[in-house]
Design an enzyme around this catalytic site. Structure first.
Site, mmCIF file in Angstrom:
data_model
loop_
_atom_site.group_PDB
_atom_site.id
_atom_site.type_symbol
_atom_site.label_atom_id
_atom_site.label_comp_id
_atom_site.label_asym_id
_atom_site.label_seq_id
_atom_site.Cartn_x
_atom_site.Cartn_y
_atom_site.Cartn_z
ATOM 1 N N ARG A 84 47.918 25.053 -121.858
ATOM 2 C CA ARG A 84 47.824 25.503 -120.458
ATOM 3 C C ARG A 84 46.544 26.405 -120.468
ATOM 4 O O ARG A 84 46.299 27.208 -121.165
ATOM 5 C CB ARG A 84 49.259 26.490 -119.912
ATOM 6 C CG ARG A 84 48.747 27.328 -118.713
ATOM 7 C CD ARG A 84 49.885 27.963 -118.345
ATOM 8 N NE ARG A 84 50.042 28.843 -117.265
ATOM 9 C CZ ARG A 84 49.645 30.036 -117.367
ATOM 10 N NH1 ARG A 84 49.851 30.995 -118.225
ATOM 11 N NH2 ARG A 84 49.315 31.136 -116.020
ATOM 12 N N PRO B 22 56.724 34.795 -119.268
ATOM 13 C CA PRO B 22 56.505 33.513 -118.854
ATOM 14 C C PRO B 22 55.333 32.616 -118.882
ATOM 15 O O PRO B 22 54.342 33.147 -118.987
ATOM 16 C CB PRO B 22 57.041 33.639 -117.231
ATOM 17 C CG PRO B 22 56.362 35.113 -116.971
ATOM 18 C CD PRO B 22 56.844 35.740 -118.170
ATOM 19 N N ASN B 23 55.487 31.488 -119.181
ATOM 20 C CA ASN B 23 54.594 30.527 -119.491
ATOM 21 C C ASN B 23 53.675 30.577 -120.801
ATOM 22 O O ASN B 23 53.002 29.573 -121.274
ATOM 23 C CB ASN B 23 53.528 30.532 -118.199
ATOM 24 C CG ASN B 23 54.208 30.207 -117.026
ATOM 25 O OD1 ASN B 23 54.893 29.139 -117.007
ATOM 26 N ND2 ASN B 23 53.935 30.766 -115.937
ATOM 27 N N GLU C 10 51.284 47.204 -125.235
ATOM 28 C CA GLU C 10 51.106 46.077 -124.185
ATOM 29 C C GLU C 10 49.956 45.256 -124.845
ATOM 30 O O GLU C 10 48.843 45.720 -124.986
ATOM 31 C CB GLU C 10 50.690 46.414 -122.924
ATOM 32 C CG GLU C 10 50.226 45.401 -121.936
ATOM 33 C CD GLU C 10 50.171 46.298 -120.476
ATOM 34 O OE1 GLU C 10 50.004 45.439 -119.580
ATOM 35 O OE2 GLU C 10 49.981 47.306 -120.328
ATOM 36 N N ARG D 242 39.545 39.155 -114.445
ATOM 37 C CA ARG D 242 40.159 38.292 -113.762
ATOM 38 C C ARG D 242 40.746 38.620 -112.452
ATOM 39 O O ARG D 242 39.865 39.567 -112.051
ATOM 40 C CB ARG D 242 41.694 37.787 -114.589
ATOM 41 C CG ARG D 242 41.209 37.285 -116.050
ATOM 42 C CD ARG D 242 42.065 36.599 -116.755
ATOM 43 N NE ARG D 242 42.587 35.365 -116.134
ATOM 44 C CZ ARG D 242 43.989 34.961 -116.341
ATOM 45 N NH1 ARG D 242 44.801 35.657 -117.025
ATOM 46 N NH2 ARG D 242 44.536 33.851 -115.657
ATOM 47 N N ALA E 258 52.978 37.379 -116.412
ATOM 48 C CA ALA E 258 52.639 37.527 -115.160
ATOM 49 C C ALA E 258 53.652 38.569 -114.561
ATOM 50 O O ALA E 258 53.307 39.260 -113.645
ATOM 51 C CB ALA E 258 53.067 36.120 -114.383
ATOM 52 N N HIS F 47 47.642 41.508 -124.015
ATOM 53 C CA HIS F 47 47.351 40.272 -123.178
ATOM 54 C C HIS F 47 46.133 39.498 -123.852
ATOM 55 O O HIS F 47 45.288 40.021 -124.640
ATOM 56 C CB HIS F 47 46.861 40.689 -121.936
ATOM 57 C CG HIS F 47 47.783 41.530 -121.065
ATOM 58 N ND1 HIS F 47 48.846 40.717 -120.556
ATOM 59 C CD2 HIS F 47 47.986 42.743 -120.878
ATOM 60 C CE1 HIS F 47 49.377 41.644 -119.620
ATOM 61 N NE2 HIS F 47 49.105 42.865 -120.025
ATOM 62 N N TYR G 83 43.132 31.030 -122.288
ATOM 63 C CA TYR G 83 43.936 31.501 -123.247
ATOM 64 C C TYR G 83 43.963 31.205 -124.407
ATOM 65 O O TYR G 83 44.373 31.276 -125.604
ATOM 66 C CB TYR G 83 45.578 31.153 -122.864
ATOM 67 C CG TYR G 83 45.739 31.504 -121.369
ATOM 68 C CD1 TYR G 83 46.024 33.144 -121.334
ATOM 69 C CD2 TYR G 83 46.042 30.879 -120.211
ATOM 70 C CE1 TYR G 83 46.367 33.521 -120.107
ATOM 71 C CE2 TYR G 83 46.202 31.504 -119.159
ATOM 72 C CZ TYR G 83 46.482 32.844 -119.048
ATOM 73 O OH TYR G 83 46.773 33.431 -117.801
ATOM 74 N N ASN H 24 53.995 41.068 -124.329
ATOM 75 C CA ASN H 24 52.840 40.344 -123.335
ATOM 76 C C ASN H 24 54.173 39.786 -122.243
ATOM 77 O O ASN H 24 54.508 39.083 -122.433
ATOM 78 C CB ASN H 24 52.377 39.294 -124.122
ATOM 79 C CG ASN H 24 51.549 38.685 -123.377
ATOM 80 O OD1 ASN H 24 51.456 38.676 -122.025
ATOM 81 N ND2 ASN H 24 50.511 37.731 -123.826
#
Length: 148
Positions: free
Chosen positions: A19, A11-12, A99, A108, A78, A101, A24, A75
């Site tokens: 964003r 998502p996103n 994985e 974070r 969330a 990111h 990012y 990825n």
């Protein structure tokens, strides 16, 4: 012909470049798709690149990958920190998983430090921005072509 590597995005991530660019970066998801496809050609790997904001759709694609893919790069965004369903699908896939990111999740918010995906992944690449995807392709290529 080699089975493809599924590159799945949560998502996103469709909002990359717009964003929170301070976290990012300015690279769009389309830019990452293009970069991955070019690097995959160099590695001799076909890729299927997808993004969804819906957990169930990601689970469906992981289940599809069980039969159709050589490995998965994910990825989960969330969903990394919340989705047992994605974890269970990845574990059931019996495929090598990497994985990725864009940001270093360990620098974070504390809730981002835990990853359900990591339990199913051979490794995690985080904090290298868009370059993390090409590093993940190198890793999955190695996993696919190295006898277990």
């Amino acid at each position: 012909m080699t089975k493809p590597v599924y590159i799945l995005n949560g998502p996103n991530l469709n909002l990359l470049g717009q964003r929170q660019p301070e976290i990012y970066g300015a690279t769009t998801l389309q830019d990452i798709d293009t970069m991955c496809r070019a690097h995959a050609v160099d590695l001799g790997l076909p890729v299927i690149f997808r993004q969804s904001n819906h957990e169930g759709e990601l689970v469906d694609w992981i289940q599809e990958a069980r039969q159709e893919a050589a490995g998965i790069i994910i990825n989960a965004a969330a969903y990394t920190h919340t989705s047992v369903a994605i974890l269970d699908a990845l574990l059931a896939s019996d495929l090598p998983v990497v994985e990725v990111h864009l940001s270093n999740i360990h620098q974070r918010d504390a809730f981002r430090h835990h990853s359900y995906v990591s339990k199913a992944a051979k490794g995690m690449i985080c904090g290298f921005g868009a370059q993390g995807y090409t590093l993940a392709l190198d890793a999955i290529h190695s996993l696919i072509h190295t006898p277990s």
